[in-house]
Design a protein around this motif. Structure first.
Motif, PDB file in Angstrom:
ATOM      1  N   ALA A   1      18.904 -15.962  -6.336  1.00 14.52           N
ATOM      2  CA  ALA A   1      18.215 -16.841  -5.394  1.00 14.52           C
ATOM      3  C   ALA A   1      16.972 -16.169  -4.821  1.00 14.52           C
ATOM      4  O   ALA A   1      15.933 -16.816  -4.639  1.00 14.52           O
ATOM      5  CB  ALA A   1      19.174 -17.232  -4.269  1.00 14.52           C
ATOM      6  N   MET A   2      17.080 -14.884  -4.525  1.00 17.04           N
ATOM      7  CA  MET A   2      15.938 -14.149  -3.986  1.00 17.04           C
ATOM      8  C   MET A   2      14.754 -14.229  -4.954  1.00 17.04           C
ATOM      9  O   MET A   2      13.611 -14.487  -4.556  1.00 17.04           O
ATOM     10  CB  MET A   2      16.331 -12.693  -3.744  1.00 17.04           C
ATOM     11  N   TYR A   3      15.035 -14.046  -6.223  1.00 12.03           N
ATOM     12  CA  TYR A   3      13.971 -14.120  -7.224  1.00 12.03           C
ATOM     13  C   TYR A   3      13.383 -15.523  -7.303  1.00 12.03           C
ATOM     14  O   TYR A   3      12.152 -15.694  -7.411  1.00 12.03           O
ATOM     15  CB  TYR A   3      14.512 -13.702  -8.597  1.00 12.03           C
ATOM     16  N   GLN A   4      14.230 -16.549  -7.232  1.00 13.98           N
ATOM     17  CA  GLN A   4      13.736 -17.923  -7.296  1.00 13.98           C
ATOM     18  C   GLN A   4      12.725 -18.192  -6.186  1.00 13.98           C
ATOM     19  O   GLN A   4      11.688 -18.821  -6.395  1.00 13.98           O
ATOM     20  CB  GLN A   4      14.902 -18.908  -7.190  1.00 13.98           C
ATOM     21  N   GLY A   5      13.041 -17.723  -4.975  1.00 12.77           N
ATOM     22  CA  GLY A   5      12.123 -17.914  -3.859  1.00 12.77           C
ATOM     23  C   GLY A   5      10.834 -17.144  -4.028  1.00 12.77           C
ATOM     24  O   GLY A   5       9.735 -17.669  -3.783  1.00 12.77           O
ATOM     25  N   LEU A   6      10.946 -15.905  -4.465  1.00 17.07           N
ATOM     26  CA  LEU A   6       9.754 -15.079  -4.661  1.00 17.07           C
ATOM     27  C   LEU A   6       8.852 -15.649  -5.752  1.00 17.07           C
ATOM     28  O   LEU A   6       7.625 -15.695  -5.612  1.00 17.07           O
ATOM     29  CB  LEU A   6      10.170 -13.654  -5.022  1.00 17.07           C
ATOM     30  N   ARG A   7       9.473 -16.092  -6.828  1.00 16.71           N
ATOM     31  CA  ARG A   7       8.693 -16.622  -7.948  1.00 16.71           C
ATOM     32  C   ARG A   7       7.958 -17.894  -7.547  1.00 16.71           C
ATOM     33  O   ARG A   7       6.785 -18.097  -7.911  1.00 16.71           O
ATOM     34  CB  ARG A   7       9.620 -16.890  -9.130  1.00 16.71           C
ATOM     35  N   LEU A   8       8.627 -18.761  -6.778  1.00 10.04           N
ATOM     36  CA  LEU A   8       7.989 -20.003  -6.354  1.00 10.04           C
ATOM     37  C   LEU A   8       6.779 -19.717  -5.464  1.00 10.04           C
ATOM     38  O   LEU A   8       5.710 -20.316  -5.630  1.00 10.04           O
ATOM     39  CB  LEU A   8       9.003 -20.880  -5.618  1.00 10.04           C
ATOM     40  N   MET A   9       6.936 -18.783  -4.529  1.00  7.13           N
ATOM     41  CA  MET A   9       5.806 -18.408  -3.674  1.00  7.13           C
ATOM     42  C   MET A   9       4.644 -17.867  -4.497  1.00  7.13           C
ATOM     43  O   MET A   9       3.474 -18.177  -4.242  1.00  7.13           O
ATOM     44  CB  MET A   9       6.252 -17.358  -2.642  1.00  7.13           C
ATOM     45  N   HIS A  10       4.964 -17.043  -5.484  1.00  2.00           N
ATOM     46  CA  HIS A  10       3.919 -16.454  -6.321  1.00  2.00           C
ATOM     47  C   HIS A  10       3.236 -17.514  -7.171  1.00  2.00           C
ATOM     48  O   HIS A  10       2.000 -17.546  -7.284  1.00  2.00           O
ATOM     49  CB  HIS A  10       4.529 -15.362  -7.199  1.00  2.00           C
ATOM     50  N   ASP A  11       4.020 -18.401  -7.772  1.00  2.00           N
ATOM     51  CA  ASP A  11       3.454 -19.439  -8.636  1.00  2.00           C
ATOM     52  C   ASP A  11       2.521 -20.375  -7.870  1.00  2.00           C
ATOM     53  O   ASP A  11       1.548 -20.890  -8.440  1.00  2.00           O
ATOM     54  CB  ASP A  11       4.578 -20.266  -9.267  1.00  2.00           C
ATOM     55  N   LEU A  12       2.820 -20.616  -6.590  1.00  2.37           N
ATOM     56  CA  LEU A  12       2.032 -21.559  -5.798  1.00  2.37           C
ATOM     57  C   LEU A  12       0.927 -20.883  -4.995  1.00  2.37           C
ATOM     58  O   LEU A  12       0.282 -21.514  -4.153  1.00  2.37           O
ATOM     59  CB  LEU A  12       2.945 -22.361  -4.872  1.00  2.37           C
ATOM     60  N   GLY A  13       0.716 -19.601  -5.236  1.00  2.86           N
ATOM     61  CA  GLY A  13      -0.394 -18.900  -4.601  1.00  2.86           C
ATOM     62  C   GLY A  13      -0.180 -18.583  -3.138  1.00  2.86           C
ATOM     63  O   GLY A  13      -1.146 -18.288  -2.421  1.00  2.86           O
ATOM     64  N   VAL A  14       1.052 -18.610  -2.687  1.00  3.80           N
ATOM     65  CA  VAL A  14       1.345 -18.260  -1.293  1.00  3.80           C
ATOM     66  C   VAL A  14       1.323 -16.743  -1.114  1.00  3.80           C
ATOM     67  O   VAL A  14       0.911 -16.238  -0.070  1.00  3.80           O
ATOM     68  CB  VAL A  14       2.700 -18.852  -0.871  1.00  3.80           C
ATOM     69  N   VAL A  15       1.761 -16.000  -2.134  1.00  5.52           N
ATOM     70  CA  VAL A  15       1.660 -14.542  -2.146  1.00  5.52           C
ATOM     71  C   VAL A  15       1.066 -14.122  -3.480  1.00  5.52           C
ATOM     72  O   VAL A  15       1.129 -14.871  -4.465  1.00  5.52           O
ATOM     73  CB  VAL A  15       3.031 -13.852  -1.930  1.00  5.52           C
ATOM     74  N   ASP A  16       0.498 -12.924  -3.514  1.00  6.64           N
ATOM     75  CA  ASP A  16      -0.169 -12.491  -4.740  1.00  6.64           C
ATOM     76  C   ASP A  16       0.630 -11.448  -5.523  1.00  6.64           C
ATOM     77  O   ASP A  16       0.185 -10.988  -6.573  1.00  6.64           O
ATOM     78  CB  ASP A  16      -1.567 -11.952  -4.428  1.00  6.64           C
ATOM     79  N   ARG A  17       1.795 -11.069  -5.023  1.00  7.86           N
ATOM     80  CA  ARG A  17       2.643 -10.131  -5.767  1.00  7.86           C
ATOM     81  C   ARG A  17       4.083 -10.306  -5.296  1.00  7.86           C
ATOM     82  O   ARG A  17       4.341 -10.897  -4.246  1.00  7.86           O
ATOM     83  CB  ARG A  17       2.201  -8.674  -5.554  1.00  7.86           C
ATOM     84  N   MET A  18       5.011  -9.792  -6.102  1.00  3.53           N
ATOM     85  CA  MET A  18       6.422  -9.905  -5.760  1.00  3.53           C
ATOM     86  C   MET A  18       7.023  -8.519  -5.520  1.00  3.53           C
ATOM     87  O   MET A  18       6.673  -7.557  -6.211  1.00  3.53           O
ATOM     88  CB  MET A  18       7.197 -10.605  -6.878  1.00  3.53           C
ATOM     89  N   PRO A  19       7.926  -8.402  -4.548  1.00  2.00           N
ATOM     90  CA  PRO A  19       8.617  -7.134  -4.333  1.00  2.00           C
ATOM     91  C   PRO A  19       9.530  -6.812  -5.519  1.00  2.00           C
ATOM     92  O   PRO A  19       9.917  -7.695  -6.291  1.00  2.00           O
ATOM     93  CB  PRO A  19       9.455  -7.394  -3.071  1.00  2.00           C
ATOM     94  N   ARG A  20       9.886  -5.545  -5.632  1.00  2.00           N
ATOM     95  CA  ARG A  20      10.916  -5.141  -6.574  1.00  2.00           C
ATOM     96  C   ARG A  20      12.277  -5.397  -5.934  1.00  2.00           C
ATOM     97  O   ARG A  20      12.466  -5.183  -4.736  1.00  2.00           O
ATOM     98  CB  ARG A  20      10.756  -3.670  -6.959  1.00  2.00           C
ATOM     99  N   LEU A  21      13.224  -5.842  -6.737  1.00  2.00           N
ATOM    100  CA  LEU A  21      14.557  -6.156  -6.240  1.00  2.00           C
ATOM    101  C   LEU A  21      15.536  -5.036  -6.589  1.00  2.00           C
ATOM    102  O   LEU A  21      15.442  -4.429  -7.662  1.00  2.00           O
ATOM    103  CB  LEU A  21      15.060  -7.463  -6.835  1.00  2.00           C
ATOM    104  N   VAL A  22      16.462  -4.791  -5.681  1.00  2.00           N
ATOM    105  CA  VAL A  22      17.574  -3.868  -5.925  1.00  2.00           C
ATOM    106  C   VAL A  22      18.864  -4.644  -5.718  1.00  2.00           C
ATOM    107  O   VAL A  22      19.084  -5.232  -4.650  1.00  2.00           O
ATOM    108  CB  VAL A  22      17.546  -2.656  -4.984  1.00  2.00           C
ATOM    109  N   ALA A  23      19.709  -4.668  -6.737  1.00  2.00           N
ATOM    110  CA  ALA A  23      21.045  -5.242  -6.619  1.00  2.00           C
ATOM    111  C   ALA A  23      22.004  -4.100  -6.307  1.00  2.00           C
ATOM    112  O   ALA A  23      22.165  -3.179  -7.115  1.00  2.00           O
ATOM    113  CB  ALA A  23      21.444  -5.945  -7.909  1.00  2.00           C
TER     114      ALA A  23
END
Length: 457
Positions: free
Chosen positions: A271-293
């Motif tokens: 879910a975290m990735y889904q949210g980050l990817r959507l923000m990135h795709d729509l130009g809300v942010v210009d990069r995504m954090p690295r995730l740690v499981a």
């Protein structure tokens, strides 16, 4: 409120989807009818881009923050167009979940060696865990399905290690929908058990572990009158992804370098990735954090796969009993989605032993937290990665705290009483037992202050 956009969101298969494939989010379906793979909710990007630019979306969400206007006062429904735009507002079941604090844990961060440390306090929600975020979406969709009469749903059901059952029971009660809960007998805390009982859910305690409960609930929900509410139902992911959206909004849309997530069934990291990817795709942010499981050493199939580059796929394990009971899962449903999330973000999987998770939780508590054992797993992973230099001292880190520590009082008591098997209790703190004597009390106070002064030098 804007007019719902029914063409914005639909189910598609995670494994074999084609762009033209569209399954309604209001169908009772959890897996692809063609290949059996998990489904995911896909939001068509172009209509969202046409509605607002990235900066305009940021402003829209800022304008809704802090309002009491229904449903935007919710930390989930503030992002309504990004979550479930085809949902009619009259069917939304919300307790104004989310809006949880992003705690600047600078004192703890200095001790760990990562001064720019933040803790996302998801346990500060209605039922005390992040599961509320997904359940408001799922129950709202079920309510609309029932209102439309397109399916004969009579109840909702889930298997749970505690937090999912509490969230499902509360939201189902608010919507007047019967809830059936499958729990591993003796496998959750009393505080977690009493929540669904108090909310009137029908609780079935099975003499098995979570994976056994999950097998049962999947079989039971083949009957379409009983709707599955576990995270293999991707409606849950749509609510849980708002943790990522809220973190970025709270950081003024400046992404951190890392986000660390306690991981069991792996729906949350997905879910975290889904949210980050959507923000990135729509130009809300210009990069995504690295995730740690972050997994507990007692139940770490994702970690074992990660050490082999995910080449062998998922090899289920028999999850051993762990202090982090909510992630005591040996056969995670969302494995493939988690691998995608980690690959796309250059992510890492960590495995944390019991003593380290207990110590990390206690260390966090000493700086103002009241960490559940699963947050201890995430903090333990951070300590490992910082010590190895994989997370640098100048990097910004967000740790997701998934539940409130009050749900795990036996864990806290056991730690400080020295009653947890195999745990050193390096920060154990027992009460002073003294007679009602002023001299004895004065002597104890001076001893306490002297010890604190020595530690501060």
């Amino acid at each position: 409120m804007s007019t719902p956009l029914p063409w914005d969101s639909h189910f598609r298969c995670f494994m074999c989807c084609t762009p033209e494939e569209r399954l309604s989010v209001f169908d009772v379906i959890y897996r692809c009818p063609r290949c059996g793979g998990l489904l995911e909710v896909h939001h068509a990007r172009q209509p969202l881009r046409a509605r607002h630019s990235g900066p305009e979306w940021r402003q829209t969400f800022e304008d809704r923050s802090g309002t009491h206007a229904f449903p935007y006062g919710s930390g989930v429904w503030r992002y309504w167009e990004w979550v479930m735009p085809s949902l009619l507002p009259e069917h939304i079941v919300s307790m104004y979940e989310g809006n949880s604090n992003l705690f600047q844990a600078d004192r703890l961060g200095v001790q760990i060696g990562v001064p720019d440390l933040w803790i996302k306090m998801c346990g500060n929600s209605h039922t005390g865990s992040f599961k509320d975020l997904g359940m408001t979406v799922l129950i709202s969709v079920v309510r609309q399905i029932m209102a439309q009469g397109t399916s004969n749903i009579q109840a909702v059901a889930c298997a749970s290690t505690g937090d999912t059952s509490a969230a499902l029971a509360a939201y189902a009660a608010a919507a007047d929908i019967p809830a059936i809960i499958f729990l591993p007998k003796g496998g959750i805390s009393d505080a977690q058990l009493i929540q669904p009982i108090a909310n009137g859910a029908h609780v079935l305690a099975l003499d098995t572990d979570f994976d056994g409960c999950m097998e049962i609930v999947q079989a039971i929900t083949q009957d379409e009158t009983i709707y599955l509410a576990n995270s293999m139902n991707s409606l849950r992911v749509e609510g849980q992804k708002t943790v990522a959206l809220e973190i970025l909004q709270q950081l003024a849309w400046d992404p951190p370098d890392w986000i660390i997530v306690p991981s069991g069934n792996l729906g949350n990291v997905s879910a975290m990735y889904q949210g980050l990817r959507l923000m990135h795709d729509l130009g809300v942010v210009d990069r995504m954090p690295r995730l740690v499981a972050a997994q507990t050493e007692k139940a770490n199939p994702l970690f074992r796969s990660f050490t082999q580059g995910f080449a062998a796929g998922l090899v289920p394990v028999a999850a051993e009993r762990t202090l982090a009971s909510a992630i005591q899962i040996g056969n995670p449903v969302s494995y493939a989605k988690a691998v995608r999330a980690l690959d796309a973000t250059q992510g890492i999987v960590a495995s944390v032993p019991e003593d380290q998770l207990a110590h990390a939780a206690a260390l966090g508590d000493r700086t103002g937290l009241y960490a559940c054992p699963h947050t201890g797993v995430a903090l333990g992973a951070l300590m490992q990665l910082a010590e190895r230099g994989e997370i640098g001292t100048a990097e910004r880190v967000v740790v997701v705290s998934t539940a409130h520590g009050l749900k795990f009082t036996p864990f806290k008591i056991g730690y400080h009483a020295g009653e947890l098997e195999g745990i050193q209790g390096r920060l154990a703190n027992s009460p002073w037992e003294l007679p009602p004597s002023l001299d004895d009390v004065r002597g104890a106070v001076h001893e306490i202050l002297d010890a604190h002064a020595q530690q501060s030098r």
